[in-house]
Design an enzyme around this catalytic site. Sequence first.
Site, PDB file in Angstrom:
ATOM      1  N   ASP A  67       0.960  -1.187   0.112  1.00 24.16           N
ATOM      2  CA  ASP A  67       0.043   0.183  -0.095  1.00 24.16           C
ATOM      3  C   ASP A  67       0.811   1.231   0.216  1.00 24.16           C
ATOM      4  O   ASP A  67       2.172   1.051   0.063  1.00 24.16           O
ATOM      5  CB  ASP A  67      -0.843   0.108   1.174  1.00 24.16           C
ATOM      6  CG  ASP A  67      -0.467  -0.475   2.368  1.00 24.16           C
ATOM      7  OD1 ASP A  67       0.934  -0.508   2.515  1.00 24.16           O
ATOM      8  OD2 ASP A  67      -0.943  -0.700   3.598  1.00 24.16           O
ATOM      9  N   ASN A 136      -7.511  -2.503  14.129  1.00 26.19           N
ATOM     10  CA  ASN A 136      -8.739  -2.866  13.940  1.00 26.19           C
ATOM     11  C   ASN A 136      -9.093  -3.997  13.103  1.00 26.19           C
ATOM     12  O   ASN A 136     -10.133  -4.069  12.422  1.00 26.19           O
ATOM     13  CB  ASN A 136      -9.494  -1.617  13.027  1.00 26.19           C
ATOM     14  CG  ASN A 136      -8.611  -1.043  11.886  1.00 26.19           C
ATOM     15  OD1 ASN A 136      -7.791  -1.905  11.267  1.00 26.19           O
ATOM     16  ND2 ASN A 136      -8.900  -0.154  11.155  1.00 26.19           N
ATOM     17  N   HIS A 138      -7.370  -4.462  10.188  1.00 27.43           N
ATOM     18  CA  HIS A 138      -7.203  -4.401   8.628  1.00 27.43           C
ATOM     19  C   HIS A 138      -5.818  -5.011   8.157  1.00 27.43           C
ATOM     20  O   HIS A 138      -4.708  -5.316   8.873  1.00 27.43           O
ATOM     21  CB  HIS A 138      -7.198  -2.947   8.144  1.00 27.43           C
ATOM     22  CG  HIS A 138      -5.926  -2.003   8.592  1.00 27.43           C
ATOM     23  ND1 HIS A 138      -5.920  -0.702   9.166  1.00 27.43           N
ATOM     24  CD2 HIS A 138      -4.530  -2.190   8.542  1.00 27.43           C
ATOM     25  CE1 HIS A 138      -4.717  -0.129   9.359  1.00 27.43           C
ATOM     26  NE2 HIS A 138      -3.807  -1.022   9.096  1.00 27.43           N
ATOM     27  N   GLU A 143      -9.582  -1.745   4.980  1.00 27.86           N
ATOM     28  CA  GLU A 143     -10.305  -1.176   6.325  1.00 27.86           C
ATOM     29  C   GLU A 143     -11.619  -2.024   6.453  1.00 27.86           C
ATOM     30  O   GLU A 143     -12.440  -2.350   5.685  1.00 27.86           O
ATOM     31  CB  GLU A 143     -10.489   0.193   6.380  1.00 27.86           C
ATOM     32  CG  GLU A 143      -9.209   1.327   6.247  1.00 27.86           C
ATOM     33  CD  GLU A 143      -8.720   1.339   7.735  1.00 27.86           C
ATOM     34  OE1 GLU A 143      -8.696   0.669   8.352  1.00 27.86           O
ATOM     35  OE2 GLU A 143      -8.268   2.463   7.712  1.00 27.86           O
TER      36      GLU A 143
HETATM   37  C1  GLP Z   1      -0.626   0.019   8.476  1.00 27.18           C
HETATM   38  C2  GLP Z   1      -0.225  -0.631   7.411  1.00 27.18           C
HETATM   39  C3  GLP Z   1      -0.253  -2.055   7.289  1.00 27.18           C
HETATM   40  C4  GLP Z   1       0.190  -2.362   8.761  1.00 27.18           C
HETATM   41  C5  GLP Z   1      -0.400  -2.009   9.653  1.00 27.18           C
HETATM   42  C6  GLP Z   1       0.210  -2.047  11.171  1.00 27.18           C
HETATM   43  O1  GLP Z   1      -1.422   0.884   8.647  1.00 27.18           O
HETATM   44  N1  GLP Z   1      -1.174  -0.003   6.061  1.00 27.18           N
HETATM   45  O2  GLP Z   1       0.173  -2.499   6.029  1.00 27.18           O
HETATM   46  O3  GLP Z   1       0.478  -3.795   8.643  1.00 27.18           O
HETATM   47  O4  GLP Z   1      -0.936  -0.655   9.528  1.00 27.18           O
HETATM   48  O5  GLP Z   1       1.250  -1.302  11.486  1.00 27.18           O
HETATM   49  P1  GLP Z   1       2.095  -1.373  12.525  1.00 27.18           P
HETATM   50  O6  GLP Z   1       2.966  -2.999  12.239  1.00 27.18           O
HETATM   51  O7  GLP Z   1       2.904  -0.320  12.587  1.00 27.18           O
HETATM   52  O8  GLP Z   1       1.406  -1.927  13.779  1.00 27.18           O
END
Ligand code: GLP
Length: 251
Positions: A67, A136, A138, A143
């Site tokens: 992403d 959440n 995702h 989302e």
């Molecule tokens: C972000 C990314 C995801 C990631 C997630 C968790 O928003 N778009 O690809 O896996 O949130 O992030 P973190 O590893 O910092 O908890």
Amino acid sequence: MTVQVFDSDLALAEALATEVIDAVARRPDTVLGLPTGRTPLALYEAIIRRTRRGSVDWSRVRTFNLDEFVGLPPGHPGSYRAFMEARFFRPLGIEPAQVGFLDGGARDLEAECRRYEAAIVEAGGIDILVLGIGVNGHIGFNEPGASLQARTHRVALEERTRAANALWFDGDIARVPTAALSMGMATILAARTIVLVATGEEKAAAVRGMLEGPLTTWLPASFLQLHATAAVMLDREAAAGLSAASAPALS
Ligand code: GLP
């Protein structure tokens, strides 16, 4: 889904680094799907450390990130591209020609999403996709909501997701973009191997829902239950909410 629980996030990162490096050693033209976020940092550091010690050849690997934010100028330090350049591509000598990335600054975002889908197909599909998970539930930027999209698409980001991403913008949520581009659920599920990594207690509820709850668009990671071989790697804290039936002994 297979579940492995590790004593620490570092032990987890070392184990996954071994898997990725072994896969690249077996098939130098492996196509990797990669996440950003805090979770993969230890993995990327472990891979870089091992590469410096050994002789991993990254010159034929292809990568596709999950992403990217919409609307940041090229090279913006908060962009996922900048994150990956600094923490993975440059240290490993992975050249821009090897890198597939969504361009959140593209004028025609729908065309950009189509281009990305075609580029993944042209590369032969993703061999190993590493995923994180949002608090959440995702994955990528898919989302929770009343519906999910199959293919790469534009997403409006939840407040909670923007707050979780504020650390890449000096802690200022107002600077976190309100939209992003993300691989869709079918793009993700088409990967041959999927490894979802979750660490820390704030992920425990999402992890439990993903593994023990029903398939629901309100917890996008639950769709990984549809993948034949998806693997989940957790530290103790992220595994804390699991019932005895789905929580295996420590790896
Ligand atoms: C972000 C990314 C995801 C990631 C997630 C968790 O928003 N778009 O690809 O896996 O949130 O992030 P973190 O590893 O910092 O908890």
